[in-house]
Design an enzyme around this catalytic site. Structure first.
Site, PDB file in Angstrom:
ATOM      1  N   SER A 157     -76.478   5.573 -24.544  1.00  0.00           N
ATOM      2  CA  SER A 157     -76.875   4.164 -24.661  1.00  0.00           C
ATOM      3  C   SER A 157     -77.721   3.812 -25.872  1.00  0.00           C
ATOM      4  CB  SER A 157     -77.615   3.717 -23.400  1.00  0.00           C
ATOM      5  OG  SER A 157     -76.696   3.407 -22.387  1.00  0.00           O
ATOM      6  N   LYS A 187     -86.171  -2.863 -25.734  1.00  0.00           N
ATOM      7  CA  LYS A 187     -85.108  -3.060 -24.740  1.00  0.00           C
ATOM      8  C   LYS A 187     -85.744  -3.557 -23.438  1.00  0.00           C
ATOM      9  CE  LYS A 187     -81.222  -0.381 -22.755  1.00  0.00           C
ATOM     10  NZ  LYS A 187     -80.629   0.969 -22.652  1.00  0.00           N
ATOM     11  N   SER A 246     -75.716   0.937 -23.628  1.00  0.00           N
ATOM     12  CA  SER A 246     -76.310  -0.259 -23.078  1.00  0.00           C
ATOM     13  C   SER A 246     -77.377  -0.891 -23.973  1.00  0.00           C
ATOM     14  CB  SER A 246     -76.938   0.063 -21.724  1.00  0.00           C
ATOM     15  OG  SER A 246     -77.989   0.989 -21.887  1.00  0.00           O
TER      16      SER A 246
END
Lengths: 477, 484
Positions: B177, B78, B153
């Site tokens: 997330s 990420k 996210s």
């Protein structure tokens, strides 16, 4: 006319003498090239985390113990949020609720009277960097070498009632910090900084007046001056029918005045909240006791011991214990055989004068306790005069570090204590000064000084002055 | 079958037996990325050159019999975890040009285990969001339905795993997330216990809630990934100074007699019927495997979202103060310092980030601190106690991961409150600091994946793995792949 009294509380920031910064491993050395002592942590890169410097915690606990504070078993860091280019993270890691030390005091002595000044709290925080405004471009520079250097903030109660007390408090605090070896106490270099909350009130009134915070007091000599100015200013405002407003004022040492920097409305809302990147500090009792056991003898205790143990005057004891190295030097000299009162007197008069000229502390010169002890015994034995000791010989010790007896020999400074030789010199001078002898005999006794001077000159200062005096008086009578 | 479709364990065997080379695995990965990432848009940065360099090292290690857990395994990271000299943007314009001069602890640990970095994946800007629609660059698509969001996210990481654009991925989870996008994309996502994994190098959103974890194709892979990244880090004072068990050891253990708590507050009126059916069926399945369902209560559940949005935004308002245009990243000049600050932050941050900075700044302000931040902390303590109490009687707690399956792009984007409710089942877990996993447990009528959340006690990821693995072994949901 209304009489006013001042109410002063001091917030002192002391840079700690740790090797590394508060929350990273960068060096704290002073005076390096800008931004060379930085890393991702102290320049606030995205994603970095602080790790507490345990030495800084130890130093703060030490200071708390030395100032009679309570050490909190549970303490935590907080974030103080504000924007400024020298603050890389946009917040300063400090302590807010739950500081590490609370509720202590320092004793000051003024005009022979002792007074306790309360310490509200001592907490740890990190220093900010420095903005540098240089060159002609429409920009400034930021140096982050200082960002993250460990600071202690020492907050006093509003117990101080005069600029003199404020100065005395600062002096005492500095002495304690230097005894502990936690801060070098250098105000000019900024390693010790002082902000003052100053207000006035009519004598007898209980409530505090509105206070102004005075910042930027960057030298010891300005502590008193800045306070004096601010108190006068506030009294003037009130006497002219105005009201003192709550504001932050900057001390301008060139103009000798304080000037408004920002009012209450412009005051920052720092939005303190507990620092989530650091776990709370649990200082266990055993560790605190261990730190307590490493505390040196503190200035107050040393002062008492010097007075009662060595029988030296309070004034001397004050001066000698102001710096730990001085006190240690004094004791070393006494241990080496010097008489305490004489050693103290010599340090305070003859030696201090020279230290001041050379801007040095006593341990930074070639003069060692053994030099003074041997010098004093030469005087005692009459082998040299004290005049010579405090001039030529002391000069030479400072210059070369040679032992006094060697200097005396090398320079041929051995004192003439042979009565016959001295009498011969006296006779010669008296013979040459018939007029003066007559005037002396007719009552002008001041002339004795003239004769002594002439004799000393004739003997190149080597004649034992005491013997000269005695023999001269005998001859003239 | 292509190599990019395999799991870590499958590849480990092939690599160690020297049947395939790391470079060949990478070839299949990048062929897949070339073929589908235009549609899915999982990645912000593709690190092909770096990856092939790493593949060489991996091959050397394998040839000299020095292979570790992840040697030669392509992993996506990420884009809010710092990778030295490799662009790390947090999907924000304000860091569009930022290349960290240091490596995060998690990626450093993956490196020690020989991983290969495929690229940096998309996210909601600074991990603030539940759909990746808040990315400053582009919205990632759900591989199961390109009209829908992948969740967020960590939507880029979840979509990349689901679309076989990597073998496994790292995500970060502040309020769901990792788990919510894993659920929406039909993959496995684990949020470890707070303190289990170092946060050093994870660009902070809400420091007391953020935690890094794996997103994988199955439970065993999640255990391998956690083994690689877990453990105390001297650079993160909040990482737990305790030993880490080998999580792979508990896989395959019997779950007979384990008590699974079913919180009554989580099966609420108005919940998507398909979701509820899938989860209830999953609980029956666990029961058939010998687990004992027990109703539990988490009475403060209703306050979790409000509490979260006070505490998380407060911390965020402070964490994001460093992006001021002075030191790195994006800067817009102005007539003076204040002007430069305001221009930079106004143009550098997206609207959701600005909304949260304002919320948090307000909650911490003088005069409001007591009513908001402090109250929030107190409620957080109550929520923690809810879990402590529930865990006195059960080994794990089982809930749906998300109240709905993947929603349409744009459907909730204009309604922040609706969006915030996507995390209603995951947020309490972060507030309590406990670990939780999301595993596939079915599909809706629209063929969208449904996630089952299994929550464990503090530092008891083992029970979660045990149950998740047992369930996975007795179902086939995790084997389904989206058609792209």
């Amino acid at each position: 006319m209304m009489k006013y009294e001042a109410v002063i509380g001091l917030e002192v920031h002391a840079q700690m003498l740790t090797d590394t910064k508060m929350f990273c491993g960068c060096s704290t050395r002073f005076g390096s090239e800008p931004n060379t002592q930085t890393c991702p942590v102290c320049i606030g890169m995205p994603g970095v985390l602080p790790v507490m410097n345990k030495k800084a915690l130890e130093f703060t606990i030490k200071t708390g113990l030395a100032t009679n504070c309570k050490i909190s078993p549970y303490s935590r860091f907080a974030r103080k949020n504000y924007f400024y280019p020298d603050l890389p993270k946009g917040y300063q890691i400090s302590q807010y609720e739950l500081p590490i030390c609370e509720g202590g005091y320092i004793e000051i002595v003024l005009d022979g009277e002792a007074k306790r000044i309360g310490i509200t709290r001592i907490h740890m925080e990190e220093d900010a960097g420095k903005n540098i405004h240089e060159g002609s471009g429409p920009y400034s520079f930021v140096d982050l070498n200082r960002a993250g250097i460990p600071l202690m903030e020492i907050v006093s109660e509003p117990d101080i009632r005069s600029p003199k007390e404020a100065a005395e408090y600062m002096k005492k605090l500095r002495t304690i910090l230097r005894y502990l070896g936690v801060c070098d106490g250098n105000m000019e270099q900024g390693s010790l900084r002082c902000d003052a909350n100053v207000s006035i009130r009519p004598v007898g009134q209980k409530e505090y007046g509105t206070r102004a915070e005075v910042k930027n007091i960057n030298s010891f000599k300005f502590v008193e001056k800045a306070m004096e100015y601010e108190i006068k200013r506030q009294i003037k405002v009130v006497e002219e029918g105005g009201r003192v407003i709550q504001e932050t004022r900057l001390w301008d040492s060139n103009k000798g005045i304080t000037e408004s920097m920002r009012g209450k409305e412009e005051a920052h809302d720092y939005r303190y909240f507990p620092e989530p990147d650091l776990v709370p500090i649990a200082a266990d009792k055993e560790w605190i006791d261990e730190i307590r056991s490493t505390l040196p003898e503190l200035p107050d205790a040393k002062r008492e011991r010097f007075i009662s143990g060595y029988g030296i005057p309070e004034y001397d004891a004050d001066l000698l214990t102001e710096e730990k190295v001085r006190a240690e030097w004094f004791e070393d000299a006494v241990k080496a055989g010097g008489k305490p009162k004489i050693v103290a007197n010599w340090i305070i008069t003859n030696i201090f004068k020279r230290l001041k000229e050379e801007d040095k502390e006593i341990n930074e010169t070639l003069l060692k306790p053994k030099h003074l002890v041997s010098l004093l015994s030469l005087i005692d034995a009459g082998s040299t005069s004290s005049t010579m000791a405090k001039t030529i010989i002391l000069d030479e010790i400072f210059k070369s570090g040679k032992m006094p007896e060697d200097i005396v020999k090398e320079k041929g400074l051995v004192q003439i204590s042979d009565a016959g030789e001295i009498e011969k010199a006296i006779d010669e001078i008296l013979a040459k000064s018939q007029k003066e002898v007559e005037r002396y005999k007719s009552g002008d006794e001041k002339l004795i000084g003239f004769f002594v001077g002439q004799i000393m000159k004739a003997t190149k200062g080597k004649a034992n002055p005491q013997m000269v005096n005695e023999l001269l008086k005998k001859k003239l009578s | 079958m292509k190599l990019n479709e395999l799991t870590i364990s499958e590849l480990r065997r092939l690599l160690d037996d020297r049947e395939v080379k790391p470079g060949e695995v990478l070839d299949d990965i990048y062929n897949r990325i070339d073929a589908v990432d235009d549609k899915v848009k999982s990645y912000i940065t593709i690190t092909k050159d770096v990856a092939y360099e790493m593949a060489k090292d991996a091959e050397q290690a394998i040839l000299s019999n020095k292979a570790s857990l992840l040697t030669g395994i392509p992993v996506a990271v990420k884009d809010n975890m710092c990778t030295k000299d490799i662009s790390t943007t947090c999907a924000s314009k304000i860091l569009h040009n930022f290349k960290p001069p240091y490596e995060s602890t998690v990626t450093a640990r993956l490196k020690e285990q020989g991983y290969i970095l495929t690229g940096k994946t998309n996210l909601d800007e600074f991990a603030m969001g539940s759909s990746t629609e808040n990315s400053g660059f582009h919205t990632t698509r759900n591989p199961w339905d390109l009209e829908r969001v992948p969740g967020g996210s960590s939507g880029g990481s979840a979509a990349a795993v689901a679309a076989d654009e990597c073998i496994a991925a790292l995500g970060s989870d502040t309020g769901g997330s990792i788990r919510q996008p894993a659920a929406l994309c039909g993959v496995v996502g684990l949020k470890p216990t707070y303190g289990r994994v170092s946060r050093y190098g994870l660009v902070a959103f809400a420091s007391s809630l953020d935690q890094i974890g794996p997103i994988t194709k199955n439970v065993a892979d999640a255990a391998i990934m956690l083994n690689a990244i877990a453990g105390h880090d001297p650079s993160d004072s909040t990482s737990a100074p305790m030993d880490v068990p080998d999580f792979a050891n508990v896989l395959g253990h019997d779950i007979k007699g384990l008590k699974i708590g079913i919180p009554k507050e989580y099966f609420i009126e108005g919940m998507d019927k398909d979701i509820e059916d899938s989860v209830r069926t999953a609980i029956k399945k666990l029961e058939s495997l010998g687990a004992i369902p027990v109703e539990v209560s988490l009475p403060h559940t209703g306050y979790a979202v409000a509490t979260y949005y006070i505490l998380a935004t407060s911390e965020a308002s402070s964490n994001l103060a460093r992006y001021d245009g002075v030191k790195y990243g994006f800067r817009v000049d102005g007539k003076d310092l204040l002007d430069m600050y305001m221009n930079t932050r106004a143009q550098g941050f997206g609207s959701e980030v600005k909304r949260r900075i304002m919320l948090g700044t307000y909650a911490l302000s003088a005069g409001y601190y007591e009513a908001y931040y402090k109250k929030g902390q107190q409620v957080r303590t109550l929520i923690k106690q809810d879990f402590d109490n529930a865990f006195k009687n059960v080994d794990v707690i089982v809930t749906p991961t998300s109240p709905s399956a993947a929603f349409k792009i744009g459907e909730k984007a204009t309604d922040p409150l609706q969006m915030y409710l996507s995390d209603i089942f995951t947020i309490s877990v972060n507030l309590a600091g406990v670990p939780a996993i999301s595993i596939p447990c079915g599909f809706t009528r629209d063929n969208l994946p449904v996630g089952l959340q299994i929550i464990g006690k503090h530092f008891d990821e083992e029970s979660i793995f045990k149950i998740a693995y047992a369930y996975e072994q007795s179902t086939e949901w995790h084997l389904r792949r989206p058609q792209l």
